[in-house]
Design an enzyme around this catalytic site. Structure first.
Site, mmCIF file in Angstrom:
data_model
loop_
_atom_site.group_PDB
_atom_site.id
_atom_site.type_symbol
_atom_site.label_atom_id
_atom_site.label_comp_id
_atom_site.label_asym_id
_atom_site.label_seq_id
_atom_site.Cartn_x
_atom_site.Cartn_y
_atom_site.Cartn_z
ATOM 1 N N LYS A 153 0.821 -1.212 0.000
ATOM 2 C CA LYS A 153 0.000 0.000 0.000
ATOM 3 C C LYS A 153 0.860 1.269 0.000
ATOM 4 C CE LYS A 153 -2.125 -1.777 3.629
ATOM 5 N NZ LYS A 153 -1.701 -3.184 3.525
ATOM 6 N N CYS A 201 8.978 -2.524 2.802
ATOM 7 C CA CYS A 201 8.614 -3.926 3.071
ATOM 8 C C CYS A 201 8.573 -4.144 4.585
ATOM 9 C CB CYS A 201 9.622 -4.869 2.421
ATOM 10 S SG CYS A 201 11.302 -4.644 3.004
ATOM 11 N N PRO A 202 7.917 -5.221 5.042
ATOM 12 C CA PRO A 202 7.881 -5.470 6.491
ATOM 13 C C PRO A 202 9.225 -5.992 6.995
ATOM 14 C CG PRO A 202 6.731 -7.214 5.307
ATOM 15 C CD PRO A 202 7.156 -6.222 4.269
ATOM 16 N N THR A 228 11.362 4.326 5.887
ATOM 17 C CA THR A 228 10.205 4.652 6.744
ATOM 18 C C THR A 228 9.520 3.376 7.213
ATOM 19 O OG1 THR A 228 8.817 4.823 4.760
ATOM 20 C CG2 THR A 228 9.686 6.892 5.663
ATOM 21 N N SER A 229 10.184 2.206 7.033
ATOM 22 C CA SER A 229 9.503 0.936 7.370
ATOM 23 C C SER A 229 9.836 0.458 8.775
ATOM 24 C CB SER A 229 9.834 -0.132 6.344
ATOM 25 O OG SER A 229 8.905 -0.056 5.296
ATOM 26 N N ARG A 230 10.952 -0.197 8.929
ATOM 27 C CA ARG A 230 11.391 -0.644 10.251
ATOM 28 C C ARG A 230 12.907 -0.548 10.292
ATOM 29 N NH1 ARG A 230 6.988 0.149 11.582
ATOM 30 N NH2 ARG A 230 5.458 -1.243 12.546
ATOM 31 N N ASP A 254 13.208 7.352 9.220
ATOM 32 C CA ASP A 254 12.119 7.605 10.172
ATOM 33 C C ASP A 254 12.093 6.519 11.236
ATOM 34 O OD1 ASP A 254 9.793 9.084 11.044
ATOM 35 O OD2 ASP A 254 8.556 7.432 10.297
ATOM 36 N N GLU A 259 15.376 1.750 18.190
ATOM 37 C CA GLU A 259 14.622 2.971 18.516
ATOM 38 C C GLU A 259 13.794 2.877 19.796
ATOM 39 O OE1 GLU A 259 12.152 3.117 14.910
ATOM 40 O OE2 GLU A 259 10.386 2.827 16.167
ATOM 41 N N HIS A 291 10.036 8.247 13.974
ATOM 42 C CA HIS A 291 8.897 7.360 13.661
ATOM 43 C C HIS A 291 7.592 8.156 13.605
ATOM 44 C CE1 HIS A 291 7.894 2.843 13.703
ATOM 45 N NE2 HIS A 291 6.937 3.488 13.053
HETATM 46 P P1 NAD Z 1 1.897 -3.901 2.851
HETATM 47 O O1 NAD Z 1 1.693 -5.194 3.545
HETATM 48 O O2 NAD Z 1 0.753 -3.296 2.110
HETATM 49 O O3 NAD Z 1 3.119 -4.045 1.824
HETATM 50 C C1 NAD Z 1 4.320 -4.657 2.132
HETATM 51 C C2 NAD Z 1 4.907 -5.191 0.837
HETATM 52 O O4 NAD Z 1 6.209 -5.711 1.128
HETATM 53 C C3 NAD Z 1 4.080 -6.348 0.226
HETATM 54 O O5 NAD Z 1 3.811 -6.074 -1.133
HETATM 55 C C4 NAD Z 1 4.979 -7.548 0.402
HETATM 56 O O6 NAD Z 1 4.825 -8.495 -0.652
HETATM 57 C C5 NAD Z 1 6.341 -6.890 0.358
HETATM 58 N N1 NAD Z 1 7.407 -7.740 0.867
HETATM 59 C C6 NAD Z 1 7.330 -8.778 1.730
HETATM 60 N N2 NAD Z 1 8.555 -9.328 1.896
HETATM 61 C C7 NAD Z 1 9.397 -8.617 1.113
HETATM 62 C C8 NAD Z 1 10.789 -8.719 0.828
HETATM 63 N N3 NAD Z 1 11.543 -9.691 1.368
HETATM 64 N N4 NAD Z 1 11.325 -7.808 -0.015
HETATM 65 C C9 NAD Z 1 10.577 -6.870 -0.596
HETATM 66 N N5 NAD Z 1 9.257 -6.731 -0.377
HETATM 67 C C10 NAD Z 1 8.681 -7.602 0.467
HETATM 68 O O7 NAD Z 1 2.463 -2.908 3.952
HETATM 69 P P2 NAD Z 1 2.422 -1.307 3.927
HETATM 70 O O8 NAD Z 1 1.153 -0.837 4.547
HETATM 71 O O9 NAD Z 1 2.798 -0.811 2.580
HETATM 72 O O10 NAD Z 1 3.577 -0.986 4.990
HETATM 73 C C11 NAD Z 1 4.935 -1.250 4.705
HETATM 74 C C12 NAD Z 1 5.743 -1.117 5.994
HETATM 75 O O11 NAD Z 1 5.713 0.241 6.413
HETATM 76 C C13 NAD Z 1 5.161 -1.892 7.187
HETATM 77 O O12 NAD Z 1 5.669 -3.208 7.218
HETATM 78 C C14 NAD Z 1 5.628 -1.094 8.372
HETATM 79 O O13 NAD Z 1 6.816 -1.676 8.879
HETATM 80 C C15 NAD Z 1 5.951 0.275 7.803
HETATM 81 N N6 NAD Z 1 5.141 1.349 8.387
HETATM 82 C C16 NAD Z 1 5.785 2.422 8.916
HETATM 83 C C17 NAD Z 1 5.063 3.466 9.459
HETATM 84 C C18 NAD Z 1 5.727 4.702 10.006
HETATM 85 O O14 NAD Z 1 5.102 5.458 10.758
HETATM 86 N N7 NAD Z 1 6.981 4.978 9.673
HETATM 87 C C19 NAD Z 1 3.663 3.403 9.478
HETATM 88 C C20 NAD Z 1 3.038 2.286 8.913
HETATM 89 C C21 NAD Z 1 3.782 1.257 8.367
#
Ligand code: NAD
Length: 342
Positions: A153, A201-202, A228-230, A254, A259, A291
């Site tokens: 997303k 990605c997660p 901005t992920s983890r 982020d 953290e 974050h």
């Molecule tokens: P999502 O589940 O919609 O998308 C994650 C995508 O990563 C999927 O398409 C999945 O197939 C892909 N993926 C899985 N394993 C992978 C790999 N080994 N290599 C590459 N891609 C891979 O999740 P999202 O809503 O887009 O969120 C993504 C990440 O953003 C979350 O996992 C979370 O850690 C992070 N996040 C951060 C904040 C923030 O405040 N900074 C807020 C929300 C989410």
């Protein structure tokens, strides 16, 4: 439902309290993070509500279970801090799968644009009447290649933003969506061809330290890395080495590997004990935010609505649409069409 709400901040109360009242939930806000020491505070509550830096490991789950907790409501999307195997058949876990992917994608874009044009440094300079622009030069992003890791997303919205800036976009995802016009490539080609790399990605055992000494050595010399992920997606020590040797032009972060103890807290009167974080903060070409990618009013409203709705669905024995468990996708009862995972 009685809810023990951990790691609460003033803004959580602002958004959660009105909805809790509307749904007749009773909330007790704790400033403390949930961990093995604080789990005892949840005794007598049916639900605990937790965020990204609370610890929900096997010990904590056992303590919550002993105290009568039946539901863990994550008020976030990511769940790498939960031991689902330990929770299975003991405590149900619900989350907020999506609140505002645009909020996070826009924050990634803010980091990318600021880092490239050194806005973080320009802001400090002009406040001090220093109007010199020496050292603030960036590059045109138009025509550059953005490499997106994870096209879920958030990744997809970030792709659209990059395209709007006139960038070429390539992406890697082990589950590519071939119904889109996204140009997928393998991960090493992405590392080698991208001018900007943004992680969406997660954090899983497979993605931990995806950015490491080896992947960094493959990257272009002027690459900017945005995360901005983890935090655990990046090997911090390797990133510091690459920044120091100028193998990487900059990083917009982020999230940070360690953290938990620092982000979301005001430590401005303290000596920072984390040498790696302190080192990162010392680089002029590193921009760190705490974050806050999710932190828009639209996202906070959606988080409150879905969290309180998840708790109400549990209370009323309705379908727990946002439940996840260790066996989801294979043999859990919800996968078989029932209301709950077990
Ligand atoms: P999502 O589940 O919609 O998308 C994650 C995508 O990563 C999927 O398409 C999945 O197939 C892909 N993926 C899985 N394993 C992978 C790999 N080994 N290599 C590459 N891609 C891979 O999740 P999202 O809503 O887009 O969120 C993504 C990440 O953003 C979350 O996992 C979370 O850690 C992070 N996040 C951060 C904040 C923030 O405040 N900074 C807020 C929300 C989410």
């Amino acid at each position: 439902m009685r809810i023990a709400f951990f790691d609460s901040k003033p803004y959580d109360k602002t958004w959660m309290e009105p909805l809790a009242e509307e749904y007749s939930h009773e909330i007790k806000f704790f400033d403390y993070k949930l961990n093995a020491d604080t789990a005892v505070l949840a005794a007598g509550f049916e639900t605990v509500c937790v965020f990204v830096n609370d610890t929900v490991d096997a010990d904590v789950i056992d303590a919550l279970h002993r105290g009568g907790v039946k539901l863990i409501a994550l008020r976030c999307a990511g769940y790498n801090n939960v031991d689902f195997k330990a929770a299975y058949r003991k405590i149900h876990v619900v989350r907020v799968p999506s609140y505002s992917p645009a909020a996070v994608a826009e924050h990634a874009a803010a980091l990318m644009l600021s880092l490239n044009r050194r806005i973080h440094r320009a802001y400090v300079r002009t406040r001090d009447n220093n109007f010199s622009i020496n050292g603030l030069m960036g590059v045109d992003l138009n025509g550059k290649t953005a490499g997106i890791v994870g096209t879920g997303k958030i990744g997809r919205i970030f792709i659209d933003i990059c395209k709007g800036l006139g960038m070429k976009v390539i992406a890697y995802d082990p589950y590519p969506d071939n119904g889109t016009d996204i140009e997928y490539t393998d991960i090493n080609s992405l590392f080698e061809k991208s001018d900007i790399i943004s992680l969406h990605c997660p954090l899983t055992p497979e993605t931990r330290h995806l950015i490491n000494a080896d992947s960094l050595s493959r990257m272009r010399p002027n690459v900017l890395i945005i995360n901005t992920s983890r935090g655990g997606l990046i090997d911090t020590r390797a990133l510091i080495d690459a920044l120091r040797s100028r193998a990487v032009a900059g990083a917009g972060l982020d999230v940070y590997e360690e953290e938990e103890e620092y982000f979301f807290e005001d430590l401005s009167n303290e000596i920072l004990p984390d040498d790696e974080l302190a080192r990162l903060l010392s680089f002029p070409n590193v921009l760190i935010t705490s974050h806050q990618g999710f932190f828009t009013s639209e996202a906070m409203q959606a988080i409150a609505e879905v969290t309180m709705g998840n708790i109400r669905a549990f209370e009323r024995d309705e379908i727990l649409a946002n439940e996840i468990c260790y066996m989801c996708g294979s043999t859990c009862r919800k996968t078989a069409g029932e209301k709950r995972c077990f």
